[in-house]
Scaffold this motif. Structure first.
Motif, mmCIF file in Angstrom:
data_model
loop_
_atom_site.group_PDB
_atom_site.id
_atom_site.type_symbol
_atom_site.label_atom_id
_atom_site.label_comp_id
_atom_site.label_asym_id
_atom_site.label_seq_id
_atom_site.Cartn_x
_atom_site.Cartn_y
_atom_site.Cartn_z
ATOM 1 N N MET A 43 0.838 -1.325 0.172
ATOM 2 C CA MET A 43 -0.147 0.013 0.059
ATOM 3 C C MET A 43 0.840 1.216 0.052
ATOM 4 O O MET A 43 0.407 2.210 -0.652
ATOM 5 C CB MET A 43 -0.873 -0.025 1.186
ATOM 6 C CG MET A 43 -1.911 -0.953 1.136
ATOM 7 S SD MET A 43 -3.138 -1.026 2.540
ATOM 8 C CE MET A 43 -4.142 0.397 2.329
ATOM 9 N N SER A 44 2.020 1.027 0.521
ATOM 10 C CA SER A 44 2.713 2.491 0.662
ATOM 11 C C SER A 44 3.445 2.868 -0.693
ATOM 12 O O SER A 44 3.414 3.993 -1.043
ATOM 13 C CB SER A 44 4.040 2.165 1.672
ATOM 14 O OG SER A 44 4.772 1.212 1.079
ATOM 15 N N ARG A 45 3.396 1.622 -1.283
ATOM 16 C CA ARG A 45 4.020 2.058 -2.967
ATOM 17 C C ARG A 45 3.201 2.587 -3.699
ATOM 18 O O ARG A 45 3.359 3.465 -4.800
ATOM 19 C CB ARG A 45 4.893 0.751 -3.632
ATOM 20 C CG ARG A 45 5.958 0.375 -2.775
ATOM 21 C CD ARG A 45 6.421 -0.956 -3.637
ATOM 22 N NE ARG A 45 6.853 -1.885 -2.565
ATOM 23 C CZ ARG A 45 6.993 -3.040 -2.936
ATOM 24 N NH1 ARG A 45 6.650 -3.536 -3.969
ATOM 25 N NH2 ARG A 45 6.819 -3.937 -1.758
ATOM 26 N N ARG A 46 1.844 2.251 -3.316
ATOM 27 C CA ARG A 46 0.603 2.724 -4.210
ATOM 28 C C ARG A 46 0.175 4.248 -3.994
ATOM 29 O O ARG A 46 -0.621 4.623 -4.642
ATOM 30 C CB ARG A 46 -0.446 1.754 -4.193
ATOM 31 C CG ARG A 46 0.017 0.366 -4.834
ATOM 32 C CD ARG A 46 -1.183 -0.557 -4.825
ATOM 33 N NE ARG A 46 -0.875 -1.785 -5.265
ATOM 34 C CZ ARG A 46 -1.572 -2.920 -5.746
ATOM 35 N NH1 ARG A 46 -3.025 -2.997 -5.280
ATOM 36 N NH2 ARG A 46 -1.333 -3.707 -6.463
ATOM 37 N N SER A 47 0.343 4.470 -2.662
ATOM 38 C CA SER A 47 -0.043 5.733 -2.199
ATOM 39 C C SER A 47 0.619 7.107 -2.945
ATOM 40 O O SER A 47 1.758 7.248 -2.840
ATOM 41 C CB SER A 47 -0.113 5.997 -0.780
ATOM 42 O OG SER A 47 -0.304 7.231 -0.280
ATOM 43 N N SER A 48 0.002 7.833 -3.561
ATOM 44 C CA SER A 48 0.505 8.973 -3.995
ATOM 45 C C SER A 48 0.855 10.158 -2.949
ATOM 46 O O SER A 48 1.515 11.091 -3.176
ATOM 47 C CB SER A 48 -0.218 9.709 -5.210
ATOM 48 O OG SER A 48 -1.427 9.941 -4.745
ATOM 49 N N ASP A 49 0.159 10.041 -1.726
ATOM 50 C CA ASP A 49 0.427 11.083 -0.637
ATOM 51 C C ASP A 49 1.396 10.607 -0.063
ATOM 52 O O ASP A 49 1.567 9.743 0.747
ATOM 53 C CB ASP A 49 -0.935 11.279 0.032
ATOM 54 C CG ASP A 49 -0.770 12.115 1.176
ATOM 55 O OD1 ASP A 49 0.207 12.485 1.536
ATOM 56 O OD2 ASP A 49 -1.902 12.218 1.760
ATOM 57 N N PRO A 50 2.634 11.677 0.170
ATOM 58 C CA PRO A 50 3.736 11.099 0.878
ATOM 59 C C PRO A 50 3.411 10.866 2.469
ATOM 60 O O PRO A 50 4.187 10.142 3.199
ATOM 61 C CB PRO A 50 4.684 12.294 0.976
ATOM 62 C CG PRO A 50 4.075 13.055 -0.351
ATOM 63 C CD PRO A 50 2.764 12.967 -0.550
ATOM 64 N N GLN A 51 2.621 11.715 3.070
ATOM 65 C CA GLN A 51 2.321 11.419 4.539
ATOM 66 C C GLN A 51 1.719 9.911 4.680
ATOM 67 O O GLN A 51 2.022 9.142 5.514
ATOM 68 C CB GLN A 51 1.312 12.368 5.040
ATOM 69 C CG GLN A 51 1.958 13.803 5.087
ATOM 70 C CD GLN A 51 1.336 14.878 5.614
ATOM 71 O OE1 GLN A 51 -0.023 14.704 5.588
ATOM 72 N NE2 GLN A 51 1.665 15.746 6.526
ATOM 73 N N LYS A 52 0.925 9.458 3.721
ATOM 74 C CA LYS A 52 0.215 8.264 3.748
ATOM 75 C C LYS A 52 1.175 7.143 3.336
ATOM 76 O O LYS A 52 1.353 6.262 4.138
ATOM 77 C CB LYS A 52 -0.982 8.204 2.993
ATOM 78 C CG LYS A 52 -2.235 8.626 3.286
ATOM 79 C CD LYS A 52 -3.303 8.559 2.604
ATOM 80 C CE LYS A 52 -4.462 9.321 2.630
ATOM 81 N NZ LYS A 52 -5.689 9.330 1.774
ATOM 82 N N ARG A 53 1.948 7.266 2.660
ATOM 83 C CA ARG A 53 3.006 6.474 2.218
ATOM 84 C C ARG A 53 4.329 6.037 3.475
ATOM 85 O O ARG A 53 4.267 5.029 3.538
ATOM 86 C CB ARG A 53 3.939 7.070 0.962
ATOM 87 C CG ARG A 53 4.964 5.996 0.588
ATOM 88 C CD ARG A 53 5.892 6.507 -0.555
ATOM 89 N NE ARG A 53 4.765 6.911 -1.827
ATOM 90 C CZ ARG A 53 4.942 8.036 -2.176
ATOM 91 N NH1 ARG A 53 6.105 8.972 -1.724
ATOM 92 N NH2 ARG A 53 4.238 8.525 -3.368
ATOM 93 N N ALA A 54 4.401 7.265 3.992
ATOM 94 C CA ALA A 54 5.277 7.196 5.277
ATOM 95 C C ALA A 54 4.408 6.325 6.349
ATOM 96 O O ALA A 54 5.170 5.416 6.930
ATOM 97 C CB ALA A 54 5.833 8.453 5.655
ATOM 98 N N LEU A 55 3.101 6.822 6.528
ATOM 99 C CA LEU A 55 2.464 5.910 7.612
ATOM 100 C C LEU A 55 2.301 4.192 7.433
ATOM 101 O O LEU A 55 2.635 3.539 8.146
ATOM 102 C CB LEU A 55 1.132 6.633 7.539
ATOM 103 C CG LEU A 55 -0.192 5.923 8.293
ATOM 104 C CD1 LEU A 55 0.458 6.043 9.985
ATOM 105 C CD2 LEU A 55 -1.372 6.248 8.337
ATOM 106 N N PHE A 56 2.171 4.066 6.014
ATOM 107 C CA PHE A 56 1.929 2.592 5.607
ATOM 108 C C PHE A 56 3.215 2.004 5.985
ATOM 109 O O PHE A 56 3.222 0.825 6.284
ATOM 110 C CB PHE A 56 1.352 2.653 4.191
ATOM 111 C CG PHE A 56 -0.061 2.945 4.091
ATOM 112 C CD1 PHE A 56 -0.861 2.295 4.979
ATOM 113 C CD2 PHE A 56 -0.477 3.721 3.119
ATOM 114 C CE1 PHE A 56 -2.241 2.562 4.780
ATOM 115 C CE2 PHE A 56 -1.839 3.935 3.002
ATOM 116 C CZ PHE A 56 -2.896 3.367 3.632
ATOM 117 N N GLU A 57 4.272 2.672 5.604
ATOM 118 C CA GLU A 57 5.705 2.356 5.909
ATOM 119 C C GLU A 57 5.873 1.834 7.344
ATOM 120 O O GLU A 57 6.533 0.539 7.517
ATOM 121 C CB GLU A 57 6.776 2.905 5.098
ATOM 122 C CG GLU A 57 6.757 3.077 3.740
ATOM 123 C CD GLU A 57 7.741 3.790 2.931
ATOM 124 O OE1 GLU A 57 8.561 4.575 3.720
ATOM 125 O OE2 GLU A 57 8.121 3.921 1.898
#
Length: 57
Positions: free
Chosen positions: A1-15
């Motif tokens: 999911m982190s790789r698919r998110s275009s929002d940097p904050q969401k990407r960091a959260l998923f990571e």
């Protein structure tokens, strides 16, 4: 999911969530192994070790 998110904050959260879940899974695996050794069960052949993925970043 982190790789698919275009929002940097969401990407960091998923990571971070993925990292936390991986740690929890490793800790759970250690507890199961320890309890199995203490109880004398020999079903450890059925336990599938967690495969740690290379850095996803």
């Amino acid at each position: 999911m982190s790789r698919r998110s275009s929002d940097p904050q969401k990407r960091a959260l998923f990571e971070r969530l993925a990292d936390e879940l991986a740690i929890e899974a490793l800790e759970l695996e250690q507890v199961v192994k320890l309890q199995s050794r203490r109880s004398g069960h020999s079903d450890m052949g059925k336990v599938v070790p967690l495969q740690v993925r290379p850095d996803r970043r």
